[in-house]
Design a protein around this motif. Sequence first.
Motif, PDB file in Angstrom:
ATOM      1  N   ALA A  83     -47.207 -10.065   6.614  1.00  0.00           N
ATOM      2  CA  ALA A  83     -48.538 -10.861   6.142  1.00  0.00           C
ATOM      3  C   ALA A  83     -48.698 -12.202   6.847  1.00  0.00           C
ATOM      4  CB  ALA A  83     -48.330 -11.053   4.629  1.00  0.00           C
ATOM      5  N   ASN A  84     -49.850 -12.431   7.314  1.00  0.00           N
ATOM      6  CA  ASN A  84     -50.062 -13.713   7.844  1.00  0.00           C
ATOM      7  C   ASN A  84     -50.524 -14.636   6.501  1.00  0.00           C
ATOM      8  OD1 ASN A  84     -52.922 -13.462   6.906  1.00  0.00           O
ATOM      9  ND2 ASN A  84     -53.666 -12.615   8.752  1.00  0.00           N
ATOM     10  N   GLU A  85     -50.994 -15.775   6.864  1.00  0.00           N
ATOM     11  CA  GLU A  85     -50.839 -17.128   6.039  1.00  0.00           C
ATOM     12  C   GLU A  85     -52.279 -16.591   5.113  1.00  0.00           C
ATOM     13  OE1 GLU A  85     -51.213 -17.261   9.323  1.00  0.00           O
ATOM     14  OE2 GLU A  85     -49.445 -18.840   9.557  1.00  0.00           O
ATOM     15  N   HIS A  86     -53.099 -16.023   5.506  1.00  0.00           N
ATOM     16  CA  HIS A  86     -54.206 -15.674   4.511  1.00  0.00           C
ATOM     17  C   HIS A  86     -53.771 -14.573   3.487  1.00  0.00           C
ATOM     18  CE1 HIS A  86     -58.209 -14.764   2.991  1.00  0.00           C
ATOM     19  NE2 HIS A  86     -58.280 -13.776   3.342  1.00  0.00           N
ATOM     20  N   GLU A  87     -53.333 -13.491   4.295  1.00  0.00           N
ATOM     21  CA  GLU A  87     -52.733 -12.348   3.423  1.00  0.00           C
ATOM     22  C   GLU A  87     -51.882 -12.761   2.414  1.00  0.00           C
ATOM     23  OE1 GLU A  87     -53.422  -9.461   7.341  1.00  0.00           O
ATOM     24  OE2 GLU A  87     -51.655 -10.178   6.839  1.00  0.00           O
ATOM     25  N   MET A  88     -50.907 -13.557   2.900  1.00  0.00           N
ATOM     26  CA  MET A  88     -49.785 -14.317   1.900  1.00  0.00           C
ATOM     27  C   MET A  88     -50.670 -15.035   0.541  1.00  0.00           C
ATOM     28  SD  MET A  88     -47.116 -17.246   2.873  1.00  0.00           S
ATOM     29  CE  MET A  88     -48.641 -18.512   2.826  1.00  0.00           C
ATOM     30  N   GLU A  89     -51.451 -15.559   0.876  1.00  0.00           N
ATOM     31  CA  GLU A  89     -52.103 -16.290  -0.262  1.00  0.00           C
ATOM     32  C   GLU A  89     -52.861 -15.252  -1.179  1.00  0.00           C
ATOM     33  OE1 GLU A  89     -55.321 -19.860  -1.024  1.00  0.00           O
ATOM     34  OE2 GLU A  89     -55.062 -19.262   1.161  1.00  0.00           O
ATOM     35  N   VAL A  90     -53.611 -14.174  -0.418  1.00  0.00           N
ATOM     36  CA  VAL A  90     -54.087 -13.476  -1.488  1.00  0.00           C
ATOM     37  C   VAL A  90     -53.283 -12.561  -2.292  1.00  0.00           C
ATOM     38  CG1 VAL A  90     -55.495 -11.073  -1.432  1.00  0.00           C
ATOM     39  CG2 VAL A  90     -56.297 -13.210   0.210  1.00  0.00           C
ATOM     40  N   LEU A  91     -52.033 -12.331  -1.652  1.00  0.00           N
ATOM     41  CA  LEU A  91     -51.186 -11.524  -2.363  1.00  0.00           C
ATOM     42  C   LEU A  91     -50.437 -12.247  -3.407  1.00  0.00           C
ATOM     43  CD1 LEU A  91     -49.079  -9.754   0.456  1.00  0.00           C
ATOM     44  CD2 LEU A  91     -50.113  -8.591  -1.460  1.00  0.00           C
ATOM     45  N   THR A  92     -50.069 -13.655  -3.047  1.00  0.00           N
ATOM     46  CA  THR A  92     -49.151 -14.410  -4.064  1.00  0.00           C
ATOM     47  C   THR A  92     -49.884 -15.595  -4.769  1.00  0.00           C
ATOM     48  OG1 THR A  92     -48.452 -16.039  -2.407  1.00  0.00           O
ATOM     49  CG2 THR A  92     -47.190 -13.979  -2.818  1.00  0.00           C
TER      50      THR A  92
ATOM     51  N   TYR B 202     -50.158 -18.534  -3.434  1.00  0.00           N
ATOM     52  CA  TYR B 202     -49.337 -19.602  -2.891  1.00  0.00           C
ATOM     53  C   TYR B 202     -50.008 -19.583  -1.409  1.00  0.00           C
ATOM     54  CZ  TYR B 202     -46.436 -19.947  -6.997  1.00  0.00           C
ATOM     55  OH  TYR B 202     -46.047 -20.135  -8.100  1.00  0.00           O
ATOM     56  N   THR B 203     -50.047 -20.931  -1.111  1.00  0.00           N
ATOM     57  CA  THR B 203     -50.286 -21.190   0.609  1.00  0.00           C
ATOM     58  C   THR B 203     -49.124 -21.627   1.257  1.00  0.00           C
ATOM     59  OG1 THR B 203     -50.939 -23.496   0.108  1.00  0.00           O
ATOM     60  CG2 THR B 203     -52.731 -21.850   0.087  1.00  0.00           C
ATOM     61  N   ASP B 204     -48.044 -21.837   0.586  1.00  0.00           N
ATOM     62  CA  ASP B 204     -46.608 -22.296   1.491  1.00  0.00           C
ATOM     63  C   ASP B 204     -45.913 -21.094   1.533  1.00  0.00           C
ATOM     64  OD1 ASP B 204     -44.358 -23.206  -0.564  1.00  0.00           O
ATOM     65  OD2 ASP B 204     -46.370 -23.008  -1.502  1.00  0.00           O
ATOM     66  N   ALA B 205     -45.011 -21.051   2.309  1.00  0.00           N
ATOM     67  CA  ALA B 205     -44.331 -19.611   2.673  1.00  0.00           C
ATOM     68  C   ALA B 205     -43.173 -19.582   1.861  1.00  0.00           C
ATOM     69  CB  ALA B 205     -44.074 -19.667   4.252  1.00  0.00           C
ATOM     70  N   VAL B 206     -42.395 -20.818   1.433  1.00  0.00           N
ATOM     71  CA  VAL B 206     -41.489 -20.798   0.653  1.00  0.00           C
ATOM     72  C   VAL B 206     -41.756 -20.110  -0.835  1.00  0.00           C
ATOM     73  CG1 VAL B 206     -39.615 -22.152  -0.556  1.00  0.00           C
ATOM     74  CG2 VAL B 206     -40.342 -22.576   1.725  1.00  0.00           C
ATOM     75  N   ASN B 207     -42.705 -20.693  -1.454  1.00  0.00           N
ATOM     76  CA  ASN B 207     -43.320 -20.143  -2.875  1.00  0.00           C
ATOM     77  C   ASN B 207     -43.550 -18.798  -2.686  1.00  0.00           C
ATOM     78  OD1 ASN B 207     -42.283 -22.302  -4.619  1.00  0.00           O
ATOM     79  ND2 ASN B 207     -44.013 -23.522  -3.894  1.00  0.00           N
ATOM     80  N   ALA B 208     -44.363 -18.362  -1.710  1.00  0.00           N
ATOM     81  CA  ALA B 208     -44.927 -17.156  -1.595  1.00  0.00           C
ATOM     82  C   ALA B 208     -43.575 -16.052  -1.280  1.00  0.00           C
ATOM     83  CB  ALA B 208     -45.927 -16.995  -0.379  1.00  0.00           C
ATOM     84  N   GLY B 209     -42.865 -16.447  -0.619  1.00  0.00           N
ATOM     85  CA  GLY B 209     -41.548 -15.603  -0.382  1.00  0.00           C
ATOM     86  C   GLY B 209     -40.800 -15.395  -1.460  1.00  0.00           C
ATOM     87  N   LYS B 210     -40.624 -16.517  -2.447  1.00  0.00           N
ATOM     88  CA  LYS B 210     -39.853 -16.420  -3.693  1.00  0.00           C
ATOM     89  C   LYS B 210     -40.617 -15.075  -4.494  1.00  0.00           C
ATOM     90  CE  LYS B 210     -37.945 -20.801  -3.762  1.00  0.00           C
ATOM     91  NZ  LYS B 210     -37.713 -22.397  -4.353  1.00  0.00           N
ATOM     92  N   VAL B 211     -41.877 -15.228  -4.504  1.00  0.00           N
ATOM     93  CA  VAL B 211     -42.714 -14.186  -5.245  1.00  0.00           C
ATOM     94  C   VAL B 211     -42.418 -12.864  -4.910  1.00  0.00           C
ATOM     95  CG1 VAL B 211     -44.935 -13.790  -5.978  1.00  0.00           C
ATOM     96  CG2 VAL B 211     -44.239 -16.134  -6.307  1.00  0.00           C
TER      97      VAL B 211
ATOM     98  N   VAL C  43     -40.644  -1.468  -0.814  1.00  0.00           N
ATOM     99  CA  VAL C  43     -40.605  -1.863   0.396  1.00  0.00           C
ATOM    100  C   VAL C  43     -39.420  -2.781   0.891  1.00  0.00           C
ATOM    101  CG1 VAL C  43     -42.231  -3.152   1.933  1.00  0.00           C
ATOM    102  CG2 VAL C  43     -43.108  -1.737   0.591  1.00  0.00           C
ATOM    103  N   HIS C  44     -39.041  -2.680   2.169  1.00  0.00           N
ATOM    104  CA  HIS C  44     -37.816  -3.529   2.620  1.00  0.00           C
ATOM    105  C   HIS C  44     -38.407  -4.641   3.385  1.00  0.00           C
ATOM    106  CE1 HIS C  44     -36.137   0.453   1.719  1.00  0.00           C
ATOM    107  NE2 HIS C  44     -35.060  -0.365   1.398  1.00  0.00           N
ATOM    108  N   PHE C  45     -39.536  -4.502   4.142  1.00  0.00           N
ATOM    109  CA  PHE C  45     -40.066  -5.302   5.325  1.00  0.00           C
ATOM    110  C   PHE C  45     -41.633  -5.483   4.907  1.00  0.00           C
ATOM    111  CE2 PHE C  45     -36.680  -2.916   7.326  1.00  0.00           C
ATOM    112  CZ  PHE C  45     -35.697  -3.772   7.427  1.00  0.00           C
ATOM    113  N   LEU C  46     -42.109  -6.750   4.840  1.00  0.00           N
ATOM    114  CA  LEU C  46     -43.527  -6.973   4.630  1.00  0.00           C
ATOM    115  C   LEU C  46     -44.132  -7.772   5.657  1.00  0.00           C
ATOM    116  CD1 LEU C  46     -46.171  -6.533   2.690  1.00  0.00           C
ATOM    117  CD2 LEU C  46     -45.102  -8.556   1.687  1.00  0.00           C
TER     118      LEU C  46
END
Length: 194
Positions: free
Chosen positions: A168-177, A179-188, A163-166
Amino acid sequence: MNTHELCCVGHITLDKVVTPKNTVHMPGGTSFYFSHAIKHFDDIDYTLVTALAESEMKTVEELRAEGIDVAVMPSKHTVYFENIYGENQDNRTQRVLAKADPFTVEYLENINSKIFHLGSLLADDLAGKGLVSIDSQGYLREVRDKDVFAVDWPEKKEVLKYVHFLKANEHEMEVLTGYTDAVNAGKVIYDWGV
């Protein structure tokens, strides 16, 4: 064979929306709303690939009347969601009353695009054909006896490397990674290959 700039692959859904004051039946789904947004960009060569039952072809005809190119894979049923909202519109109970047939690689063989935006289907089926964009929402839902539950996506690391582009909203980001903060979630997510 024509190569589109952008192709959305996803089910148009039949949505039953229940609020304390009203019940409405309407078309929906990522592909439906995505198509309505994209139609405002006249210079994008766009096509929608969807699967739905013959009973919902009126929605496809309406999209085509608005100038949207739509390819339809026949399906016995249309995805049918029931969304029940309380007074607080942020709280939703969701059930799936019917499922459409899954997309097949054979049906998508002759669809060419620079970017594919996917609903719930396997990203590696299209990764070699163009850039892949997905909405994580459908991958984080599990249907149990018509009820919808938020769950992690067991195959995420296998799929996301294609995948090149993903989206995800805040809840989806937390379920995936986790993490609740976008920086750490983005790194993962980046480490997984997105």
